[in-house]
Design an enzyme around this catalytic site. Sequence first.
Site, mmCIF file in Angstrom:
data_model
loop_
_atom_site.group_PDB
_atom_site.id
_atom_site.type_symbol
_atom_site.label_atom_id
_atom_site.label_comp_id
_atom_site.label_asym_id
_atom_site.label_seq_id
_atom_site.Cartn_x
_atom_site.Cartn_y
_atom_site.Cartn_z
ATOM 1 N N THR A 46 3.801 0.919 7.251
ATOM 2 C CA THR A 46 2.559 0.393 6.650
ATOM 3 C C THR A 46 1.336 1.172 7.139
ATOM 4 O OG1 THR A 46 3.522 -1.800 6.516
ATOM 5 C CG2 THR A 46 1.125 -1.672 6.371
ATOM 6 N N SER B 39 0.275 3.801 15.903
ATOM 7 C CA SER B 39 0.293 3.914 14.438
ATOM 8 C C SER B 39 -1.128 3.872 13.878
ATOM 9 C CB SER B 39 1.168 2.817 13.815
ATOM 10 O OG SER B 39 0.576 1.539 13.971
ATOM 11 N N LYS B 40 -2.010 3.087 14.495
ATOM 12 C CA LYS B 40 -3.402 3.057 14.036
ATOM 13 C C LYS B 40 -4.099 4.379 14.391
ATOM 14 C CE LYS B 40 -5.492 0.200 12.245
ATOM 15 N NZ LYS B 40 -5.678 -0.071 10.782
ATOM 16 N N ILE C 98 0.814 -1.222 0.000
ATOM 17 C CA ILE C 98 0.000 0.000 0.000
ATOM 18 C C ILE C 98 0.848 1.272 0.000
ATOM 19 C CG2 ILE C 98 -2.141 -0.964 0.948
ATOM 20 C CD1 ILE C 98 -1.317 0.289 3.661
ATOM 21 N N TYR D 103 1.918 -0.215 17.975
ATOM 22 C CA TYR D 103 0.815 -0.603 17.078
ATOM 23 C C TYR D 103 -0.354 0.366 17.209
ATOM 24 C CZ TYR D 103 -3.564 -2.791 15.758
ATOM 25 O OH TYR D 103 -4.815 -3.004 15.243
ATOM 26 N N ALA E 145 -5.578 -3.139 5.208
ATOM 27 C CA ALA E 145 -4.156 -3.482 5.198
ATOM 28 C C ALA E 145 -3.432 -2.839 6.373
ATOM 29 C CB ALA E 145 -3.529 -3.020 3.883
ATOM 30 N N ALA E 146 -2.891 -3.658 7.256
ATOM 31 C CA ALA E 146 -2.165 -3.099 8.406
ATOM 32 C C ALA E 146 -1.238 -4.135 9.019
ATOM 33 C CB ALA E 146 -3.150 -2.624 9.473
ATOM 34 N N ARG F 253 3.743 -8.857 28.617
ATOM 35 C CA ARG F 253 4.070 -7.923 27.528
ATOM 36 C C ARG F 253 4.317 -6.541 28.141
ATOM 37 N NH1 ARG F 253 -0.953 -7.336 23.580
ATOM 38 N NH2 ARG F 253 0.006 -9.031 22.429
ATOM 39 N N THR G 272 -9.128 -0.042 15.087
ATOM 40 C CA THR G 272 -9.113 -0.909 16.269
ATOM 41 C C THR G 272 -9.576 -0.159 17.521
ATOM 42 O OG1 THR G 272 -7.559 -1.988 17.795
ATOM 43 C CG2 THR G 272 -6.640 -0.305 16.397
ATOM 44 N N ASP G 273 -10.087 -0.914 18.481
ATOM 45 C CA ASP G 273 -10.437 -0.309 19.774
ATOM 46 C C ASP G 273 -9.181 0.104 20.558
ATOM 47 O OD1 ASP G 273 -9.553 -2.893 20.422
ATOM 48 O OD2 ASP G 273 -11.347 -3.440 21.573
ATOM 49 N N GLU G 274 -8.014 -0.409 20.155
ATOM 50 C CA GLU G 274 -6.800 -0.162 20.952
ATOM 51 C C GLU G 274 -6.373 1.300 20.935
ATOM 52 O OE1 GLU G 274 -3.744 -3.119 20.780
ATOM 53 O OE2 GLU G 274 -5.152 -4.679 20.197
ATOM 54 N N ASN H 236 -8.215 -13.221 29.463
ATOM 55 C CA ASN H 236 -7.457 -14.149 28.611
ATOM 56 C C ASN H 236 -7.454 -15.578 29.149
ATOM 57 O OD1 ASN H 236 -6.825 -12.028 26.943
ATOM 58 N ND2 ASN H 236 -4.832 -11.636 27.897
HETATM 59 P P1 TYD Z 1 -3.449 -10.594 20.837
HETATM 60 O O1 TYD Z 1 -4.121 -11.723 20.117
HETATM 61 O O2 TYD Z 1 -2.003 -10.334 20.519
HETATM 62 O O3 TYD Z 1 -4.331 -9.282 20.606
HETATM 63 P P2 TYD Z 1 -4.224 -7.785 21.275
HETATM 64 O O4 TYD Z 1 -2.958 -7.659 22.039
HETATM 65 O O5 TYD Z 1 -4.245 -6.918 20.095
HETATM 66 O O6 TYD Z 1 -5.437 -7.662 22.144
HETATM 67 O O7 TYD Z 1 -3.559 -10.845 22.381
HETATM 68 C C1 TYD Z 1 -4.796 -10.942 23.030
HETATM 69 C C2 TYD Z 1 -4.518 -10.992 24.507
HETATM 70 O O8 TYD Z 1 -3.831 -12.214 24.802
HETATM 71 C C3 TYD Z 1 -3.605 -9.877 24.971
HETATM 72 O O9 TYD Z 1 -4.034 -9.440 26.275
HETATM 73 C C4 TYD Z 1 -2.229 -10.549 25.074
HETATM 74 C C5 TYD Z 1 -2.570 -11.980 25.433
HETATM 75 N N1 TYD Z 1 -1.612 -13.001 24.913
HETATM 76 C C6 TYD Z 1 -1.084 -13.956 25.793
HETATM 77 O O10 TYD Z 1 -1.393 -13.973 27.002
HETATM 78 N N2 TYD Z 1 -0.192 -14.881 25.281
HETATM 79 C C7 TYD Z 1 0.176 -14.904 23.970
HETATM 80 O O11 TYD Z 1 1.004 -15.760 23.575
HETATM 81 C C8 TYD Z 1 -0.400 -13.938 23.064
HETATM 82 C C9 TYD Z 1 -0.035 -13.905 21.618
HETATM 83 C C10 TYD Z 1 -1.293 -13.003 23.590
#
Ligand code: TYD
Length: 300
Positions: A45, A108-109, A5, A105, A27-28, A236, A79-81, A204
Amino acid sequence: MHGDICDRELIDRLLAEHQPRAIVHFAAESHVDRSIHGPGDFIRTNVNGTFTLLEAARGHWMGLDAEAKAAFRFHHVSTDEVYGSLGPTDPAFSETKTYEPNSPYSASKAASDHLVRAWHHTYGLPVTTSNCSNNYGPYHFPEKLIPLMIANALAGKPLPVYGDGQQIRDWLYVTDHCSAIRAILQAGKPGEVYNVGGWNEKPNIEIVHTLCALLDELKPDAAGSYSRLITYVTDRPGHDRRYAIDARKIERELGWRPAETFETGIRKTVEWYLANQDWVAHVQSGAYRDWLDKNYAGRS
Ligand code: TYD
């Protein structure tokens, strides 16, 4: 056409050739963990790519006759993020919530959303934007939570849950996202933003337990429940705690509602992955294995 793009020449050529009535910009770069390891691709991107697409769309749109010009749409999928992270009792994100992106991420969105808005206000380009919650369903690349957990469980590998697993996401089955975009293309108002969500807030760890229970039922493992593979790993950095979408505007104004509940959608998803293990094996290429090493090897 598999293209970039950011490639203005290619996009101009495609628009001239196909004369589209609408552009739906999906596309992202979309994976938060990848944006932490390599933010440059996300700026290129999501920001430069959206800019290029907007400029190409504007050039195409200006050449249309009055009727086609009024009917044309540039729909931006976001995205909601972009709205940031919610506390446990905060109201769900409405379209007027302030932008507070926290990851490369989501930043950038957010930038791309602002560009789309400005191209409407400044140039009159008939844009619409949707900010959607977490999608799941068939063909979901196995770097994201749900397909990764299914793929790892079937391979007998650990199911890596970040931090305490109590982060909340609001899940929507992918075809419900598609029907929302269809509704916006048909009846959405230019310049408007629509939040799209499934009213399915789940921590999760609950998602992972649900996946294990479905796999235990549909493909039992002689070694015992797949839940034995759940492994808590280092969180994370900057991990958003909770997302929740207030989807009342799109329901009220466009009559859209999701067709799937979480229970029906997640069962279809697990069934699809069990029936399509060839597809999963195909996408788990060398580059995919490099990514797993990069993202998971450093977590304790
Ligand atoms: P993800 O699918 O990466 O979407 P987003 O971060 O955009 O919401 O992750 C969804 C949730 O799951 C997020 O809180 C991070 C968590 N996660 C894990 O706990 N373990 C993993 O291996 C991954 C990929 C995500």
